[in-house]
Design a protein around this motif. Structure first.
Motif, short mmCIF file in Angstrom:
data_model
loop_
_atom_site.label_atom_id
_atom_site.label_comp_id
_atom_site.label_asym_id
_atom_site.label_seq_id
_atom_site.Cartn_x
_atom_site.Cartn_y
_atom_site.Cartn_z
N VAL A 84 35.90 137.41 -12.79
CA VAL A 84 35.41 138.62 -12.12
C VAL A 84 34.56 139.44 -13.08
O VAL A 84 33.48 139.92 -12.73
N GLY A 85 35.05 139.59 -14.30
CA GLY A 85 34.28 140.34 -15.30
C GLY A 85 32.92 139.72 -15.53
O GLY A 85 31.90 140.41 -15.63
N MET A 86 32.90 138.39 -15.62
CA MET A 86 31.63 137.72 -15.84
C MET A 86 30.71 137.87 -14.65
O MET A 86 29.50 138.00 -14.79
N LEU A 87 31.30 137.87 -13.46
CA LEU A 87 30.50 138.09 -12.26
C LEU A 87 29.76 139.40 -12.37
O LEU A 87 28.56 139.49 -12.15
N PHE A 88 30.51 140.46 -12.75
CA PHE A 88 29.88 141.76 -12.90
C PHE A 88 28.78 141.73 -13.95
O PHE A 88 27.66 142.18 -13.72
N THR A 89 29.15 141.20 -15.13
CA THR A 89 28.20 141.22 -16.25
C THR A 89 26.93 140.46 -15.91
O THR A 89 25.82 140.96 -16.09
N PHE A 90 27.12 139.24 -15.43
CA PHE A 90 25.93 138.42 -15.19
C PHE A 90 25.09 138.95 -14.05
O PHE A 90 23.88 138.80 -14.04
N SER A 91 25.74 139.58 -13.07
CA SER A 91 24.94 140.16 -12.00
C SER A 91 24.09 141.30 -12.53
O SER A 91 22.92 141.41 -12.20
N LYS A 92 24.71 142.14 -13.37
CA LYS A 92 23.96 143.25 -13.94
C LYS A 92 22.78 142.77 -14.77
O LYS A 92 21.74 143.40 -14.82
N LEU A 107 27.67 129.29 -20.94
CA LEU A 107 28.34 130.22 -21.86
C LEU A 107 29.80 130.41 -21.47
O LEU A 107 30.69 130.45 -22.32
N LEU A 145 33.86 129.25 -9.65
CA LEU A 145 33.85 129.89 -8.35
C LEU A 145 33.16 131.23 -8.39
O LEU A 145 32.48 131.63 -7.46
N PHE A 146 33.32 131.93 -9.50
CA PHE A 146 32.77 133.27 -9.57
C PHE A 146 31.37 133.32 -10.16
O PHE A 146 30.61 134.24 -9.88
#
Lengths: 259, 288
Positions: free
Chosen positions: A118-126, A138, A209-210
């Protein structure tokens, strides 16, 4: 006398049943993948290879398979490099924070992948990197470094330390000695570490998945979607293929003693 | 290579930097989204987490399922470890191979075959019906039982390895010694075997409990989030992917991570564990 035989026998029976329980899912999967019908059934009523050919020919399945292989190879290479660097660093570092640093590097193993995902989802989206190969590679590298670290750390011993010192007395710089002395000495361990990291990445469902979208869909992601939503026998065939690949690679890497 | 310093060197530093980018930054984003979004503050969503019946029940359910899985795995693993420890070399290798190979197999694949095994048309449900244990041929998928069984199956090898790693190599001789002293098998099991392996059992229980708290794939496939199979990981995925509620998803994730770190710290405090860690890191096998 009779008392002793029956208790031990009971425990051993439970043990054998427990072992059967462990291997049960794998055993039933193999015949199921050869079923001829459109539905998954055990035992299958008729046999065919059609789901294997479907796997090889459909872009829906074969595309993710290739992507998983590519991502696995690249992230395993990066993970082994990172693990090697970390192992060397740990050997040299003798400060107060050594245990804390090692635990920190090992942390991706016991942190739930869903939170990292979930954290990576946020980061990579940003960062606009969502659904790119870079992000998934990565992410899988992060997962692989702990495994590589443990394997390589167990391979480094005092004899290698002394070997590197000997290289230094011959005028080799640290980096030159790294490539000409250390890496050839532990190359088998490095290959084993690579294999483990590859399998970790190849099989990894949750982070994928994320972090992936439609572009970089990995095989586990495709398998998950298929099992969750349409449940067709191709999944069983794919599962067997993954099992065969994992087993074959592991056997290959353990038998080759000449490398 | 014999330079041993107290400063972080470039090798370690580069890896830590990578971790900072790929691990710390995402976690930071989680904390940020949990704390500040357009609509609320950290205390706000945490408060909601604690009081809203839905979230509390999911948390309690997660803990309950994880405890069930841990206990069941422990009970099933112990006889297996007993057999492994006392088997002849040939059989032990075969059994270890079976256990290890099931670990290579993907979590997805294993959960997937449990769906098949537990559904209506499988031999298992037919056998249960045959032995009059169920009234009709039923499907066990999407029940809590299915989730527990599936997770046990997947976490069992981990427990087996943890326990068997704590068993001393000469356990076969210990068994013979106890038999020569006319101890019953039960005595041997309870007073010798279990105490020797209890350390591994505790470590295994801790690990299995932690892993099952955060488990996603097996509950998602075997439980689907219906009824009493909802676990915190499913809720997180639902909030983030399906409802787009990044704030709640982030709060739940932070909560889960905090809980796991807390349990981990409690588990790592005991002296034997710290001793073990220090022996691993200094490569000395007899630290006092």
């Amino acid at each position: 006398m009779l008392n002793r035989i029956s208790f031990t026998w009971l425990i051993k029976l439970m043990g054998v049943l427990g072992l059967l329980f462990v291997v049960l899912p794998v055993i039933i999967l193999v015949p199921m993948s050869f079923t001829d019908s459109k539905y998954l059934q055990f035992p299958p009523l008729s046999y065919s290879l059609r789901w294997y050919s479907h796997f090889l020919t459909s872009a829906e399945w074969f595309g993710p398979f290739l992507k998983s292989v590519l991502i696995g190879v690249l992230s395993a290479v990066l993970a082994v490099s990172g693990g090697l660097a970390a192992a060397l660093g740990i050997r040299i570092y003798h400060g107060r924070w050594k245990s804390a640093i090692v635990l920190f590097i090992l942390s991706p193993v016991f942190l739930p992948p869903i939170t990292i995902g979930v954290g990576m989802l946020f980061t990579f989206s940003k960062l606009g990197l969502f659904d790119s190969y870079l992000s998934i590679i990565l992410a899988h590298t992060l997962l692989g470094i702990p495994f590589a670290l443990v394997i390589i750390l167990s391979a480094l011993n005092r004899r290698l330390d002394e070997l590197m010192d000997a290289a230094a007395t011959f005028g080799a710089t640290a980096s030159y000695a790294l490539f000409t002395v250390l890496i050839p000495e532990i190359r088998r361990n490095l290959l084993n570490a690579w294999l483990i990291c590859f399998l970790v990445s190849f099989d990894e469902p949750v982070l994928s998945l994320f972090v992936t979208g439609s572009n970089t869909k990995t095989l586990p992601r495709q398998l998950f979607d298929s099992v969750r939503y349409d449940l067709e026998p191709t999944s069983a065939a794919v599962a067997v293929v993954m099992i065969v690949i994992s087993t074959a690679l592991t056997l290959l890497f353990s038998k080759r003693s000449k490398i | 290579m014999n330079y041993k310093g107290g400063h972080i060197n470039i090798q370690l530093g580069s890896v830590l930097f990578f971790y900072a980018l790929i691990l710390i930054v995402p976690v930071g984003f989680l904390a940020y989204y949990a704390a500040a979004d357009k609509t609320g503050s950290l205390s706000g969503s945490l408060h909601q987490l604690m009081t809203d019946g839905l979230y509390v029940s999911v948390l309690l359910n997660t803990i309950y399922i994880s405890l069930l899985v841990t206990v069941t795995t422990l009970l099933i693993a112990y006889p297996v470890v007993f057999v492994l420890a006392h088997a002849s070399n040939k059989w032990r290798n075969i059994m270890l191979l079976a256990v290890t190979s099931s670990m290579w197999i993907n979590v997805l694949v294993r959960s997937f075959s449990w769906i098949i095994l537990l559904s209506k048309g499988s031999p298992l449900s037919a056998a249960l019906y045959f032995f009059k244990l169920t009234s009709t041929e039923t499907s066990f998928t999407y029940t809590r039982l299915a989730v527990v069984v599936g997770m046990c199956n997947i976490l069992l090898p981990i427990m087996i390895f943890c326990i068997s790693s704590a068993i001393p190599r000469k356990i076969g001789e210990l068994r013979k010694v106890s038999q020569s002293m006319a101890a019953s098998a039960w005595f041997y099991f309870a007073k010798v075997f279990i105490p020797e392996s209890i350390r591994g059992a505790i470590a295994g229980c801790l690990l299995v409990f932690l892993l099952s708290l955060g488990y996603y794939i097996t509950p998602a496939l075997l439980g689907g989030g219906h009824g009493d199979t909802m676990m915190i990981s499913l809720l997180i995925e639902q909030q983030v992917n399906q409802l787009g509620n990044w704030q709640m998803g982030a709060t739940l994730s932070v909560f889960l991570m905090g809980a796991i770190l807390l349990v981990l710290l409690i588990g790592l405090l005991p002296r034997p564990v710290r001793l073990y860690l220090s022996t691993v890191l200094t490569h000395r096998s007899h630290v006092k």
